[in-house]
Design a protein around this motif. Structure first.
Motif, PDB file in Angstrom:
ATOM      1  N   ASN A  31      46.994  -5.795  48.568  1.00 52.95           N
ATOM      2  CA  ASN A  31      46.741  -5.554  49.985  1.00 52.95           C
ATOM      3  C   ASN A  31      45.699  -4.476  50.222  1.00 52.95           C
ATOM      4  OD1 ASN A  31      48.723  -7.428  50.746  1.00 52.95           O
ATOM      5  ND2 ASN A  31      50.328  -5.896  50.530  1.00 52.95           N
ATOM      6  N   THR A  32      45.318  -3.750  49.169  1.00 56.96           N
ATOM      7  CA  THR A  32      44.379  -2.648  49.313  1.00 56.96           C
ATOM      8  C   THR A  32      42.992  -3.070  48.846  1.00 56.96           C
ATOM      9  OG1 THR A  32      46.182  -1.098  48.870  1.00 56.96           O
ATOM     10  CG2 THR A  32      43.948  -0.244  48.696  1.00 56.96           C
ATOM     11  N   VAL A  33      42.009  -2.848  49.698  1.00 53.80           N
ATOM     12  CA  VAL A  33      40.618  -3.163  49.382  1.00 53.80           C
ATOM     13  C   VAL A  33      39.989  -1.941  48.716  1.00 53.80           C
ATOM     14  CG1 VAL A  33      38.358  -3.709  50.367  1.00 53.80           C
ATOM     15  CG2 VAL A  33      40.410  -4.807  51.272  1.00 53.80           C
ATOM     16  N   ILE A  34      39.299  -2.170  47.597  1.00 55.20           N
ATOM     17  CA  ILE A  34      38.529  -1.118  46.946  1.00 55.20           C
ATOM     18  C   ILE A  34      37.148  -1.151  47.584  1.00 55.20           C
ATOM     19  CG2 ILE A  34      37.621  -0.244  44.770  1.00 55.20           C
ATOM     20  CD1 ILE A  34      39.757  -1.974  43.353  1.00 55.20           C
ATOM     21  N   LEU A  35      36.689  -0.035  48.117  1.00 56.89           N
ATOM     22  CA  LEU A  35      35.426   0.002  48.840  1.00 56.89           C
ATOM     23  C   LEU A  35      34.358   0.722  48.023  1.00 56.89           C
ATOM     24  CD1 LEU A  35      34.059  -0.791  51.502  1.00 56.89           C
ATOM     25  CD2 LEU A  35      34.737   1.420  52.414  1.00 56.89           C
ATOM     26  N   PHE A  36      33.193   0.104  47.889  1.00 63.98           N
ATOM     27  CA  PHE A  36      32.030   0.689  47.235  1.00 63.98           C
ATOM     28  C   PHE A  36      30.895   0.700  48.252  1.00 63.98           C
ATOM     29  CE2 PHE A  36      34.488  -1.372  43.885  1.00 63.98           C
ATOM     30  CZ  PHE A  36      34.590  -0.362  42.937  1.00 63.98           C
ATOM     31  N   ASN A  37      30.155   1.812  48.309  1.00 60.73           N
ATOM     32  CA  ASN A  37      29.066   1.906  49.277  1.00 60.73           C
ATOM     33  C   ASN A  37      27.890   2.662  48.667  1.00 60.73           C
ATOM     34  OD1 ASN A  37      27.673   1.602  51.657  1.00 60.73           O
ATOM     35  ND2 ASN A  37      28.628   3.350  52.654  1.00 60.73           N
ATOM     36  N   GLY A  38      26.718   2.041  48.679  1.00 61.61           N
ATOM     37  CA  GLY A  38      25.523   2.704  48.200  1.00 61.61           C
ATOM     38  C   GLY A  38      25.476   2.892  46.696  1.00 61.61           C
ATOM     39  N   VAL A  39      26.097   1.997  45.934  1.00 63.85           N
ATOM     40  CA  VAL A  39      26.077   2.079  44.472  1.00 63.85           C
ATOM     41  C   VAL A  39      25.576   0.760  43.898  1.00 63.85           C
ATOM     42  CG1 VAL A  39      27.933   3.789  44.323  1.00 63.85           C
ATOM     43  CG2 VAL A  39      28.502   1.367  44.275  1.00 63.85           C
ATOM     44  N   SER A  40      24.978   0.853  42.708  1.00 68.12           N
ATOM     45  CA  SER A  40      24.503  -0.358  42.048  1.00 68.12           C
ATOM     46  C   SER A  40      25.365  -0.715  40.842  1.00 68.12           C
ATOM     47  CB  SER A  40      23.050  -0.180  41.602  1.00 68.12           C
ATOM     48  OG  SER A  40      22.955   0.843  40.638  1.00 68.12           O
ATOM     49  N   LYS A  41      26.370   0.110  40.543  1.00 68.70           N
ATOM     50  CA  LYS A  41      27.259  -0.149  39.414  1.00 68.70           C
ATOM     51  C   LYS A  41      28.695   0.093  39.866  1.00 68.70           C
ATOM     52  CE  LYS A  41      26.294   0.907  35.219  1.00 68.70           C
ATOM     53  NZ  LYS A  41      26.078   1.339  33.858  1.00 68.70           N
ATOM     54  N   ILE A  42      29.568  -0.873  39.532  1.00 68.67           N
ATOM     55  CA  ILE A  42      30.982  -0.727  39.877  1.00 68.67           C
ATOM     56  C   ILE A  42      31.836  -1.029  38.645  1.00 68.67           C
ATOM     57  CG2 ILE A  42      30.588  -1.315  42.300  1.00 68.67           C
ATOM     58  CD1 ILE A  42      31.879  -4.077  41.679  1.00 68.67           C
ATOM     59  N   GLN A  43      33.088  -0.611  38.723  1.00 65.06           N
ATOM     60  CA  GLN A  43      34.074  -0.872  37.679  1.00 65.06           C
ATOM     61  C   GLN A  43      35.303  -1.455  38.339  1.00 65.06           C
ATOM     62  OE1 GLN A  43      34.778   3.056  36.171  1.00 65.06           O
ATOM     63  NE2 GLN A  43      32.892   3.115  35.000  1.00 65.06           N
ATOM     64  N   ILE A  44      35.779  -2.591  37.813  1.00 61.46           N
ATOM     65  CA  ILE A  44      37.000  -3.178  38.342  1.00 61.46           C
ATOM     66  C   ILE A  44      37.958  -3.480  37.188  1.00 61.46           C
ATOM     67  CG2 ILE A  44      35.974  -4.112  40.457  1.00 61.46           C
ATOM     68  CD1 ILE A  44      35.877  -6.845  39.092  1.00 61.46           C
ATOM     69  N   PRO A  45      39.250  -3.313  37.421  1.00 59.02           N
ATOM     70  CA  PRO A  45      40.218  -3.586  36.351  1.00 59.02           C
ATOM     71  C   PRO A  45      40.501  -5.084  36.230  1.00 59.02           C
ATOM     72  CG  PRO A  45      41.349  -2.829  38.314  1.00 59.02           C
ATOM     73  CD  PRO A  45      39.880  -2.758  38.617  1.00 59.02           C
ATOM     74  N   LEU A  46      40.798  -5.506  35.018  1.00 58.81           N
ATOM     75  CA  LEU A  46      41.244  -6.878  34.783  1.00 58.81           C
ATOM     76  C   LEU A  46      42.757  -6.846  34.585  1.00 58.81           C
ATOM     77  CD1 LEU A  46      38.438  -8.122  32.360  1.00 58.81           C
ATOM     78  CD2 LEU A  46      38.657  -8.550  34.806  1.00 58.81           C
ATOM     79  N   ASP A  47      43.404  -7.942  34.923  1.00 59.22           N
ATOM     80  CA  ASP A  47      44.858  -8.051  34.824  1.00 59.22           C
ATOM     81  C   ASP A  47      45.268  -8.086  33.349  1.00 59.22           C
ATOM     82  OD1 ASP A  47      47.560  -8.729  34.965  1.00 59.22           O
ATOM     83  OD2 ASP A  47      47.257 -10.084  36.653  1.00 59.22           O
ATOM     84  N   ILE A  48      46.133  -7.144  32.951  1.00 61.71           N
ATOM     85  CA  ILE A  48      46.558  -7.077  31.547  1.00 61.71           C
ATOM     86  C   ILE A  48      47.757  -7.974  31.254  1.00 61.71           C
ATOM     87  CG2 ILE A  48      45.641  -4.754  31.203  1.00 61.71           C
ATOM     88  CD1 ILE A  48      48.544  -3.732  31.419  1.00 61.71           C
ATOM     89  N   THR A  49      48.286  -8.644  32.287  1.00 60.69           N
ATOM     90  CA  THR A  49      49.457  -9.501  32.088  1.00 60.69           C
ATOM     91  C   THR A  49      49.121 -10.985  32.108  1.00 60.69           C
ATOM     92  OG1 THR A  49      49.986  -9.544  34.456  1.00 60.69           O
ATOM     93  CG2 THR A  49      50.979  -7.774  33.128  1.00 60.69           C
ATOM     94  N   ARG A  50      47.888 -11.329  32.513  1.00 54.30           N
ATOM     95  CA  ARG A  50      47.464 -12.737  32.579  1.00 54.30           C
ATOM     96  C   ARG A  50      46.078 -12.878  31.978  1.00 54.30           C
ATOM     97  NH1 ARG A  50      47.794 -15.059  38.399  1.00 54.30           N
ATOM     98  NH2 ARG A  50      46.024 -13.695  38.620  1.00 54.30           N
ATOM     99  N   ASP A  51      45.678 -14.101  31.726  1.00 53.07           N
ATOM    100  CA  ASP A  51      44.357 -14.368  31.161  1.00 53.07           C
ATOM    101  C   ASP A  51      43.315 -14.672  32.227  1.00 53.07           C
ATOM    102  OD1 ASP A  51      45.178 -13.905  28.573  1.00 53.07           O
ATOM    103  OD2 ASP A  51      45.623 -16.002  28.162  1.00 53.07           O
ATOM    104  N   ILE A  52      43.629 -14.384  33.482  1.00 53.52           N
ATOM    105  CA  ILE A  52      42.671 -14.536  34.583  1.00 53.52           C
ATOM    106  C   ILE A  52      42.843 -13.370  35.551  1.00 53.52           C
ATOM    107  CG2 ILE A  52      42.573 -17.058  34.473  1.00 53.52           C
ATOM    108  CD1 ILE A  52      44.327 -17.082  37.021  1.00 53.52           C
ATOM    109  N   SER A  53      41.758 -13.046  36.222  1.00 50.19           N
ATOM    110  CA  SER A  53      41.779 -12.089  37.329  1.00 50.19           C
ATOM    111  C   SER A  53      40.930 -12.679  38.436  1.00 50.19           C
ATOM    112  CB  SER A  53      41.201 -10.735  36.919  1.00 50.19           C
ATOM    113  OG  SER A  53      42.052 -10.069  36.027  1.00 50.19           O
ATOM    114  N   LYS A  54      41.452 -12.658  39.656  1.00 48.87           N
ATOM    115  CA  LYS A  54      40.728 -13.204  40.806  1.00 48.87           C
ATOM    116  C   LYS A  54      40.436 -12.082  41.791  1.00 48.87           C
ATOM    117  CE  LYS A  54      42.903 -17.752  40.586  1.00 48.87           C
ATOM    118  NZ  LYS A  54      43.701 -18.752  41.319  1.00 48.87           N
ATOM    119  N   TYR A  55      39.170 -12.023  42.206  1.00 46.14           N
ATOM    120  CA  TYR A  55      38.740 -11.009  43.162  1.00 46.14           C
ATOM    121  C   TYR A  55      37.922 -11.645  44.270  1.00 46.14           C
ATOM    122  CZ  TYR A  55      40.121  -7.221  40.055  1.00 46.14           C
ATOM    123  OH  TYR A  55      40.840  -6.358  39.290  1.00 46.14           O
ATOM    124  N   GLN A  56      38.056 -11.078  45.443  1.00 44.55           N
ATOM    125  CA  GLN A  56      37.227 -11.446  46.579  1.00 44.55           C
ATOM    126  C   GLN A  56      36.215 -10.312  46.755  1.00 44.55           C
ATOM    127  OE1 GLN A  56      39.570 -12.221  50.057  1.00 44.55           O
ATOM    128  NE2 GLN A  56      37.850 -12.985  51.228  1.00 44.55           N
TER     129      GLN A  56
END
Length: 168
Positions: free
Chosen positions: A61-86
């Motif tokens: 339910n929480t949106v991670i917000l990035f502003n004015g950056v060209s590099k980001i880091q996002i976590p992958l799900d350690i319990t499944r073999d897929i991660s879905k992001y919007q």
């Protein structure tokens, strides 16, 4: 002689209760996040800052917000073999016509590696060789805002290198 035995016994009892302090150092490598660099579509050698990029993970339910950056880091799900992001461009824009949302599903395999007693395990990821990601548009009317996605490093074992590049 009895005093020596009692003294040795007391010292043994005192030190038997001591345990080694197991604290995981901040410098210890843990489960790495996916590193993404953004590039200018018209000049792919130049990085490009994203403005008000909101990232929402599936089931969160929480949106991670990035502003004015060209590099980001996002976590992958350690319990499944897929991660879905919007990936929501112009997330905080008051005009809904300027908000554009694309979805990325990352497909990977996981490998749990023992780090230490204090730190436990970390998970390393390898993006699928044939289908590392699937890109879809949330709304077909606005089109995909991420025009070119390239896997630069399929083994996600640290955060010192870029794993994915996105041109827009």
């Amino acid at each position: 002689m009895n005093r020596i035995v009692i003294l040795v016994f007391l010292v043994a009892v005192i030190f038997s209760g001591c345990e080694k302090d197991d604290i995981c150092s901040e410098n210890t490598s843990t489960t790495p996040r996916l590193i993404i660099d953004f590039y200018d579509l018209t000049n792919p050698t130049l990085t490009k800052n994203v403005t008000n990029l909101g990232i929402l993970g599936e089931g969160l339910n929480t949106v991670i917000l990035f502003n004015g950056v060209s590099k980001i880091q996002i976590p992958l799900d350690i319990t499944r073999d897929i991660s879905k992001y919007q990936f929501i461009l112009n997330y905080e824009n008051s005009n809904p016509a300027f908000i554009n949302s694309d979805q990325l599903q990352f497909d990977y395999t996981r490998n749990n590696v023992y780090v230490s007693r204090a730190c436990g395990y970390k998970t390393l990821f390898t993006l699928d060789a044939t289908n590392p990601f699937t890109q879809t548009d949330s709304e077909s009317l606005d089109g995909l805002w991420m025009k070119n996605i390239t896997v630069l490093q399929s083994n996600i074992s640290n955060e010192n290198e870029t794993h994915l590049s996105i041109s827009f």
